[in-house]
Structures are given as C-alpha cells and as structure tokens.
Motif scaffolding. Structure first.
Motif, PDB file in Angstrom:
ATOM      1  N   LEU A  51       0.830  -1.219   0.000  1.00 52.42           N
ATOM      2  CA  LEU A  51       0.000   0.000   0.000  1.00 52.42           C
ATOM      3  C   LEU A  51       0.855   1.256   0.000  1.00 52.42           C
ATOM      4  O   LEU A  51       2.060   1.199   0.254  1.00 52.42           O
ATOM      5  CB  LEU A  51      -0.862   0.025   1.271  1.00 52.42           C
ATOM      6  CG  LEU A  51      -1.825  -1.139   1.488  1.00 52.42           C
ATOM      7  CD1 LEU A  51      -2.390  -1.073   2.901  1.00 52.42           C
ATOM      8  CD2 LEU A  51      -2.952  -1.098   0.474  1.00 52.42           C
ATOM      9  N   ARG A  52       0.209   2.404  -0.222  1.00 56.42           N
ATOM     10  CA  ARG A  52       0.897   3.679   0.006  1.00 56.42           C
ATOM     11  C   ARG A  52       1.081   3.849   1.505  1.00 56.42           C
ATOM     12  O   ARG A  52       0.178   3.528   2.277  1.00 56.42           O
ATOM     13  CB  ARG A  52       0.055   4.834  -0.540  1.00 56.42           C
ATOM     14  CG  ARG A  52       0.139   4.973  -2.042  1.00 56.42           C
ATOM     15  CD  ARG A  52      -0.262   6.372  -2.458  1.00 56.42           C
ATOM     16  NE  ARG A  52       0.595   7.354  -1.823  1.00 56.42           N
ATOM     17  CZ  ARG A  52       0.309   8.651  -1.728  1.00 56.42           C
ATOM     18  NH1 ARG A  52      -0.810   9.110  -2.230  1.00 56.42           N
ATOM     19  NH2 ARG A  52       1.134   9.485  -1.128  1.00 56.42           N
ATOM     20  N   ASP A  53       2.219   4.368   1.903  1.00 56.66           N
ATOM     21  CA  ASP A  53       2.482   4.441   3.349  1.00 56.66           C
ATOM     22  C   ASP A  53       1.420   5.258   4.094  1.00 56.66           C
ATOM     23  O   ASP A  53       1.032   4.919   5.201  1.00 56.66           O
ATOM     24  CB  ASP A  53       3.900   4.949   3.635  1.00 56.66           C
ATOM     25  CG  ASP A  53       4.128   6.391   3.213  1.00 56.66           C
ATOM     26  OD1 ASP A  53       3.303   6.949   2.458  1.00 56.66           O
ATOM     27  OD2 ASP A  53       5.151   6.961   3.649  1.00 56.66           O
ATOM     28  N   ASP A  54       0.914   6.308   3.447  1.00 60.37           N
ATOM     29  CA  ASP A  54      -0.083   7.174   4.091  1.00 60.37           C
ATOM     30  C   ASP A  54      -1.373   6.431   4.446  1.00 60.37           C
ATOM     31  O   ASP A  54      -2.102   6.830   5.351  1.00 60.37           O
ATOM     32  CB  ASP A  54      -0.454   8.335   3.160  1.00 60.37           C
ATOM     33  CG  ASP A  54       0.765   8.969   2.557  1.00 60.37           C
ATOM     34  OD1 ASP A  54       1.100  10.082   2.952  1.00 60.37           O
ATOM     35  OD2 ASP A  54       1.417   8.316   1.703  1.00 60.37           O
ATOM     36  N   ASP A  55      -1.669   5.370   3.697  1.00 60.79           N
ATOM     37  CA  ASP A  55      -2.919   4.641   3.919  1.00 60.79           C
ATOM     38  C   ASP A  55      -2.801   3.559   4.992  1.00 60.79           C
ATOM     39  O   ASP A  55      -3.804   3.057   5.486  1.00 60.79           O
ATOM     40  CB  ASP A  55      -3.378   3.976   2.605  1.00 60.79           C
ATOM     41  CG  ASP A  55      -3.682   5.004   1.531  1.00 60.79           C
ATOM     42  OD1 ASP A  55      -4.028   6.150   1.901  1.00 60.79           O
ATOM     43  OD2 ASP A  55      -3.568   4.678   0.336  1.00 60.79           O
TER      44      ASP A  55
HETATM   45 ZN    ZN Z   1       3.325   8.703   1.354  1.00 61.75          ZN
END
Ligand code: ZN
Ligand code: ATP
Length: 286
Positions: A51-55
C-alpha cells in the motif's frame, strides 16, 4: 475469519526494500511480483498487502490489515488509534523546519507570523502550539522544498535525512521537530490466532536483531593467558575452549557485542591472543 496475519507494507518507496528484507530475514518467503497488491508467504501464515504508506495507519486501525510497517512521522500525522509494537531501526530521518539559507535565524520566535509549507500539518500545528508560535500552515501534497523559492512560503517543514535536498534548494535546517524511524504497528484488538502469529514473528525479529548486534569471535590463546582472556570474553554462558595440536595453546570461541567490539579486540591482543577471527551471526536465540 482467516487464520493468517495480514501485514501492510509500503508498495514502493523508501521503506519497501527494508520491510521485505526484514520479513525475509525472519525466514518468510514472499514473492514480490511487480504490481501485485497482495501476496501470501509460502512458509508462514502471513498475507502481505502493498500500500501507500499514508494509507497504512487507517487500514490497520480498521482491521483490514492486522499489522503494518510505517514511519513514525506518518503514524503521528495520521493520529490513529494503533498499538506501537516495535521500532525497526531503518528508515531513519527527521522532520525539520528549514528556511532560506541567507536568512538570519535566532530562535523559533523568528517564525511568528510566517507562512510554513508542509505535508505534515497535524504534527506541525501541535509543535507550533506547544512552542506558542502563531504561523500560517500551507498544507501541500509534495515538492515542499521548492515552496520558498516560488514565493509560496517563508519556511518549510519536511523530512530530512542527509540534508542534501535542502542544500540544493538553498535552504538550511533550523529546528528538528521529530526524529523518526520505521515502526511496527498493530490493530488494538487482534484475534487470538493473529496475536499468536504476531508473537512468532516478533520472536524471529528479535533473534535477527540480536544477531545483528553481535559477532562470533574465534581466537588462539596461550594456555597461561586463558583466564585473563576469558574474563574479557563473557560469551553467552562462558567461552568455549578447545585444545590446539600445540599443547601450550587453545582455541577460544565466544560472542561479542558490536558496540564493544574494538575495545575487546584491543584488550585481547594485549593479553597475547592471536589469529583472531570475527564472523557475523545470522540468527541468535537465547
Ligand atoms: Zn506517502
Ligand atoms: P508513498 O507513495 O507510499 O506515499 P512517499 O513518497 O510518501 O511514498 P517515501 O518518500 O518513500 O514516501 O518515504 C517513506 C518513509 O521513509 C517516510 O515517511 C519516512 O518515514 C522515511 N524516510 C527516511 N528517510 C527519508 C527522507 N530523506 N525523506 C523522506 N522520507 C524518508
């Protein structure tokens, strides 16, 4: 209910390689096919989401994933209700304030009334509040470091590791807001099966980490110096001593900690140790 532990890791970015490496060092075989969203390990009950780290914090809070690997910076910014299980020792960086390098800077008070561009508005606003600074936060989604040169902001708050990006953009670091590294986070209400798989994973991670901080040492010592040499080398229980063909000499085996390493080698040499070999340890179970 699945009987696997679901882990979310960054799909592609600064934490991806080390996250996969950590699983691999724990003996978990994952085929990381390009563009895959998820995969399963062939030899451990774990499922990996890319996943994207922000998610990742949201997915773990919601229980879509049981655990995840993210930077502390992302964890604090997303402010989710998660359990911090372990710090992982990679992805080290700091979240800092920077200003154009030709400007004078005395203290944080210089930022009163200024415009600060960042992607970390939650962490920054908490920090400014604690420092009693009133500044305008411009939240942007990327390329923060160019904000001052295009007139969007007077200062920036961004991640720094070597400082070279700041330098090439004519900026200087003036305050460190947060020191960050990758961490393992978990959902606060793990099922029994998931918790027991996580415990197994943590056991393996610890063994890998201990091994990284420790070296195996072999040396030859004259028998009349064995006592002195064994005192320098505590070992896990005590050093192993094996006779050499030359009856006046023995071979001594032990483990030493990386951070005491050079000091110990010097003392050993001073006591007459010869043929010192130091080898890495792959796993260490105490
Ligand atoms: Zn990110
Ligand atoms: P994604 O596409 O997953 O959103 P990203 O661009 O937000 O990726 P990366 O730049 O890959 O994220 O950084 C991921 C994490 O790596 C950061 O959140 C931070 O914890 C860590 N990191 C370590 N050094 C640095 C650095 N010099 N700059 C940025 N992040 C760093």
């Amino acid at each position: 209910m699945t009987n696997k532990l679901k882990i979310a890791i960054q799909k592609s970015g600064r934490l991806s390689e080390n996250s996969l490496k950590l699983l691999k060092e724990c003996g978990i075989d994952i085929d990381n096919g390009l563009n895959k969203l998820k995969t399963e390990a062939s030899n451990f009950p774990i499922e990996v989401f890319f996943l994207r780290d922000d998610d990742i914090p949201q997915y773990v809070e919601d229980g879509v994933a049981d655990i995840g690997i993210v930077g502390e910076n992302v964890l604090l910014e997303k402010n989710k209700n998660l359990k911090l299980v372990d710090k992982l020792g990679f992805g080290k960086c700091r979240l800092s304030l920077a200003i154009p390098k030709e400007q004078n800077y005395k203290s944080i008070k210089d930022l009163n009334g200024k415009r600060i561009a960042t992607t970390y508005s939650i962490i920054l606003s908490k920090y400014l509040k604690a420092q009693k600074i009133k500044a305008e936060i411009h939240e942007i989604s990327g390329s923060v470091e160019i904000a001052p040169s295009i007139g969007l902001a007077d200062a920036i708050c961004d991640l720094v590791s070597s400082g070279s990006t700041l330098f090439t953009n004519g900026l200087k670091e003036v305050e460190v807001i947060l020191k960050s590294e990758a961490v393992l986070v978990a959902n606060k209400k793990l099922g029994k099966t998931q918790q027991s798989i996580l415990d197994k994973l943590l056991f393996r991670m610890n063994a890998v980490r201990k091994a990284k901080n420790t070296k195996y040492i072999l040396l030859n010592a004259p028998n009349n110096k064995l006592d002195a040499i064994c005192k320098i080398l505590p070992g896990m229980k005590s050093p192993t001593i094996l006779p050499l063909a030359d009856k006046d000499w023995s071979s001594v085996h032990s483990v030493v900690e990386e951070n005491q390493f050079w000091e110990i080698i010097e003392k050993l040499k001073a006591e007459g140790a010869q043929g010192i070999l130091v080898v890495p340890i792959e796993k260490m179970i105490l």
